[in-house]
Motif scaffolding. Structure first.
Motif, PDB file in Angstrom:
ATOM      1  N   SER A 135      45.360   8.338  60.980  1.00  0.00           N
ATOM      2  CA  SER A 135      45.531   9.784  60.877  1.00  0.00           C
ATOM      3  C   SER A 135      44.354  10.505  61.512  1.00  0.00           C
ATOM      4  O   SER A 135      43.205  10.055  61.420  1.00  0.00           O
ATOM      5  CB  SER A 135      45.682  10.219  59.417  1.00  0.00           C
ATOM      6  N   GLU A 136      44.669  11.629  62.137  1.00  0.00           N
ATOM      7  CA  GLU A 136      43.654  12.467  62.784  1.00  0.00           C
ATOM      8  C   GLU A 136      43.481  13.750  61.984  1.00  0.00           C
ATOM      9  O   GLU A 136      44.453  14.453  61.704  1.00  0.00           O
ATOM     10  CB  GLU A 136      44.060  12.803  64.216  1.00  0.00           C
ATOM     11  N   VAL A 137      42.243  14.063  61.617  1.00  0.00           N
ATOM     12  CA  VAL A 137      41.925  15.328  60.964  1.00  0.00           C
ATOM     13  C   VAL A 137      41.774  16.386  62.050  1.00  0.00           C
ATOM     14  O   VAL A 137      41.060  16.186  63.039  1.00  0.00           O
ATOM     15  CB  VAL A 137      40.630  15.212  60.136  1.00  0.00           C
ATOM     16  N   VAL A 138      42.459  17.535  61.860  1.00  0.00           N
ATOM     17  CA  VAL A 138      42.534  18.548  62.913  1.00  0.00           C
ATOM     18  C   VAL A 138      42.340  19.937  62.298  1.00  0.00           C
ATOM     19  O   VAL A 138      42.891  20.250  61.237  1.00  0.00           O
ATOM     20  CB  VAL A 138      43.896  18.502  63.629  1.00  0.00           C
ATOM     21  N   GLY A 139      41.577  20.762  62.983  1.00  0.00           N
ATOM     22  CA  GLY A 139      41.594  22.194  62.703  1.00  0.00           C
ATOM     23  C   GLY A 139      40.972  22.644  61.408  1.00  0.00           C
ATOM     24  O   GLY A 139      41.369  23.676  60.867  1.00  0.00           O
ATOM     25  N   VAL A 140      39.978  21.923  60.879  1.00  0.00           N
ATOM     26  CA  VAL A 140      39.326  22.407  59.661  1.00  0.00           C
ATOM     27  C   VAL A 140      38.514  23.655  60.007  1.00  0.00           C
ATOM     28  O   VAL A 140      37.682  23.645  60.912  1.00  0.00           O
ATOM     29  CB  VAL A 140      38.420  21.330  59.041  1.00  0.00           C
ATOM     30  N   ALA A 141      38.768  24.742  59.296  1.00  0.00           N
ATOM     31  CA  ALA A 141      38.069  26.005  59.557  1.00  0.00           C
ATOM     32  C   ALA A 141      37.873  26.732  58.236  1.00  0.00           C
ATOM     33  O   ALA A 141      38.669  26.602  57.314  1.00  0.00           O
ATOM     34  CB  ALA A 141      38.875  26.884  60.518  1.00  0.00           C
ATOM     35  N   SER A 142      36.792  27.495  58.154  1.00  0.00           N
ATOM     36  CA  SER A 142      36.522  28.263  56.943  1.00  0.00           C
ATOM     37  C   SER A 142      36.181  29.697  57.311  1.00  0.00           C
ATOM     38  O   SER A 142      35.743  29.986  58.433  1.00  0.00           O
ATOM     39  CB  SER A 142      35.389  27.634  56.130  1.00  0.00           C
ATOM     40  N   SER A 143      36.362  30.594  56.353  1.00  0.00           N
ATOM     41  CA  SER A 143      36.088  32.008  56.576  1.00  0.00           C
ATOM     42  C   SER A 143      34.608  32.231  56.826  1.00  0.00           C
ATOM     43  O   SER A 143      33.762  31.714  56.089  1.00  0.00           O
ATOM     44  CB  SER A 143      36.538  32.812  55.354  1.00  0.00           C
TER      45      SER A 143
ATOM     46  N   VAL B 289      40.228  13.813  53.884  1.00  0.00           N
ATOM     47  CA  VAL B 289      39.958  12.389  54.093  1.00  0.00           C
ATOM     48  C   VAL B 289      40.484  11.575  52.922  1.00  0.00           C
ATOM     49  O   VAL B 289      41.135  10.535  53.109  1.00  0.00           O
ATOM     50  CB  VAL B 289      38.451  12.154  54.293  1.00  0.00           C
ATOM     51  N   ALA B 290      40.214  12.036  51.697  1.00  0.00           N
ATOM     52  CA  ALA B 290      40.679  11.302  50.513  1.00  0.00           C
ATOM     53  C   ALA B 290      42.199  11.205  50.500  1.00  0.00           C
ATOM     54  O   ALA B 290      42.764  10.139  50.197  1.00  0.00           O
ATOM     55  CB  ALA B 290      40.174  11.976  49.244  1.00  0.00           C
ATOM     56  N   GLN B 291      42.872  12.295  50.854  1.00  0.00           N
ATOM     57  CA  GLN B 291      44.335  12.281  50.865  1.00  0.00           C
ATOM     58  C   GLN B 291      44.857  11.362  51.961  1.00  0.00           C
ATOM     59  O   GLN B 291      45.784  10.587  51.740  1.00  0.00           O
ATOM     60  CB  GLN B 291      44.858  13.711  51.051  1.00  0.00           C
ATOM     61  N   ALA B 292      44.246  11.429  53.140  1.00  0.00           N
ATOM     62  CA  ALA B 292      44.695  10.594  54.256  1.00  0.00           C
ATOM     63  C   ALA B 292      44.507   9.116  53.951  1.00  0.00           C
ATOM     64  O   ALA B 292      45.355   8.278  54.271  1.00  0.00           O
ATOM     65  CB  ALA B 292      43.947  10.974  55.538  1.00  0.00           C
ATOM     66  N   ARG B 293      43.395   8.781  53.309  1.00  0.00           N
ATOM     67  CA  ARG B 293      43.070   7.380  53.048  1.00  0.00           C
ATOM     68  C   ARG B 293      43.952   6.748  51.968  1.00  0.00           C
ATOM     69  O   ARG B 293      43.892   5.538  51.767  1.00  0.00           O
ATOM     70  CB  ARG B 293      41.594   7.246  52.669  1.00  0.00           C
ATOM     71  N   GLU B 294      44.764   7.557  51.305  1.00  0.00           N
ATOM     72  CA  GLU B 294      45.709   6.972  50.355  1.00  0.00           C
ATOM     73  C   GLU B 294      46.690   6.040  51.063  1.00  0.00           C
ATOM     74  O   GLU B 294      47.196   5.082  50.472  1.00  0.00           O
ATOM     75  CB  GLU B 294      46.462   8.073  49.622  1.00  0.00           C
ATOM     76  N   THR B 295      46.962   6.323  52.340  1.00  0.00           N
ATOM     77  CA  THR B 295      47.903   5.488  53.095  1.00  0.00           C
ATOM     78  C   THR B 295      47.356   5.025  54.445  1.00  0.00           C
ATOM     79  O   THR B 295      47.847   4.041  54.995  1.00  0.00           O
ATOM     80  CB  THR B 295      49.222   6.250  53.344  1.00  0.00           C
ATOM     81  N   ALA B 296      46.359   5.723  54.983  1.00  0.00           N
ATOM     82  CA  ALA B 296      45.890   5.425  56.341  1.00  0.00           C
ATOM     83  C   ALA B 296      44.776   4.384  56.325  1.00  0.00           C
ATOM     84  O   ALA B 296      43.892   4.412  55.472  1.00  0.00           O
ATOM     85  CB  ALA B 296      45.398   6.694  57.027  1.00  0.00           C
ATOM     86  N   ASP B 297      44.830   3.476  57.284  1.00  0.00           N
ATOM     87  CA  ASP B 297      43.787   2.468  57.460  1.00  0.00           C
ATOM     88  C   ASP B 297      42.599   3.009  58.249  1.00  0.00           C
ATOM     89  O   ASP B 297      41.492   2.486  58.140  1.00  0.00           O
ATOM     90  CB  ASP B 297      44.354   1.253  58.192  1.00  0.00           C
ATOM     91  N   LEU B 298      42.843   4.038  59.073  1.00  0.00           N
ATOM     92  CA  LEU B 298      41.788   4.624  59.892  1.00  0.00           C
ATOM     93  C   LEU B 298      42.001   6.126  59.940  1.00  0.00           C
ATOM     94  O   LEU B 298      43.125   6.592  60.149  1.00  0.00           O
ATOM     95  CB  LEU B 298      41.819   4.040  61.309  1.00  0.00           C
ATOM     96  N   VAL B 299      40.926   6.887  59.740  1.00  0.00           N
ATOM     97  CA  VAL B 299      40.954   8.345  59.836  1.00  0.00           C
ATOM     98  C   VAL B 299      39.884   8.753  60.843  1.00  0.00           C
ATOM     99  O   VAL B 299      38.735   8.299  60.754  1.00  0.00           O
ATOM    100  CB  VAL B 299      40.685   9.011  58.469  1.00  0.00           C
ATOM    101  N   PHE B 300      40.250   9.598  61.797  1.00  0.00           N
ATOM    102  CA  PHE B 300      39.298   9.990  62.829  1.00  0.00           C
ATOM    103  C   PHE B 300      39.448  11.466  63.136  1.00  0.00           C
ATOM    104  O   PHE B 300      40.393  12.137  62.684  1.00  0.00           O
ATOM    105  CB  PHE B 300      39.487   9.145  64.095  1.00  0.00           C
TER     106      PHE B 300
END
Length: 266
Positions: free
Chosen positions: A197-205, A222-233
């Motif tokens: 899974s790829e983390v995309v577009g994190v933005a804050s006010s 990341v925690a949510q992605a790692r429930e099923t993903a072997d690699l997060v980038f």
């Protein structure tokens, strides 16, 4: 730095697989050009294993994109296809390099008091607003009220709703006093016998920066992605942004090259 073998190979395999549900691939020499909806375009990329790309290959890829009404865009892992940067410049594109990071040692960060985190559902009536904040990174104009929406925005929202519904996009929002203060997403893809899974577009006010809201949201993604993903980038916008992600357990493993055209002057 992570030492697990094959990390960059898996990132390339992810990039090759991600467009397949939405686009057909057309070859331009060693480049694969996804041809699909302009509402959710994908960049051209070198085929996994390709090492040499010429300016003629890039020009052919751009011609295919422009004929299909898609933006001219090429992306690659610099360590895998080092010839592409020079080829893209020779083809008249602007080349930028960004840090490429993978999750190495995840760190759980807590949200500030009073901030709550939500997973956004496909039928959430505020999904178009969250999408706009993702796309504009909380510019002052994005946070204010907007009159009307364009057909292109409606088309992008329709695609995003379908992606959220089918689990191909996971969208999170942090809310304080009823208003979004950070947004982000990740996009899981099956790659062979594993999920990436790829983390995309994190933005804050901008009005809430300095409180760790964006970093805490990234940690939750990341925690949510790692429930099923072997690699997060992810690809960070610059070295300063990369250092923020390092706080939540990312480590740089390479460089993402991006080539596109300069925006037209207004």
């Amino acid at each position: 730095m992570p030492t697990r073998p094959g990390l960059l190979d898996r990132v390339e395999q992810y990039a090759a697989a991600a467009p397949l549900p939405d686009a057909r691939l057309v070859a331009a020499g060693p480049l694969d050009v996804p041809i699909g909806s302009p509402a959710w375009p994908y960049p051209a990329r070198p085929r996994p294993g390709a090492r040499s790309v010429s300016a003629a290959d890039v020009r052919a890829a751009v011609a295919l994109q422009e004929d299909a009404g898609l933006p001219a865009a090429v992306e690659w892992v610099e360590e895998r296809t080092p010839s592409l940067g020079a080829a893209a410049r020779a083809a008249g594109l602007v080349v930028t390099e960004f840090p490429l990071l993978v999750v190495d040692d995840p760190v759980e960060l807590l949200l500030p008091a009073g901030v709550r985190l939500y997973l956004v559902g496909a039928e959430d009536p505020r999904l178009p607003h969250y999408q706009h904040l993702l796309e504009t990174a909380f510019t002052p104009q994005a946070e204010g009220a907007r009159d009307g929406r364009t057909p292109a925005e409606d088309a992008r929202t329709a695609v995003l709703r379908e992606r959220v519904l089918t689990g191909r996009t996971v969208l999170m929002v942090a809310v304080e006093d009823g208003q979004p203060v950070a947004v982000g997403s990740h996009h899981p893809v099956d790659v062979g016998d594993c999920e990436v899974s790829e983390v995309v577009g994190v933005a804050s006010s901008p009005r809430r920066r300095g409180r760790g809201v964006g970093a805490a949201l990234a940690s939750a993604l990341v925690a949510q992605a790692r429930e099923t993903a072997d690699l997060v980038f992810l690809t960070a916008g610059d070295d300063d942004v990369a250092r923020v992600y390092e706080r939540v357990g990312f480590a740089q493993v390479g460089t993402t090259g991006v080539a596109d055209r300069l925006p037209s002057p207004d």
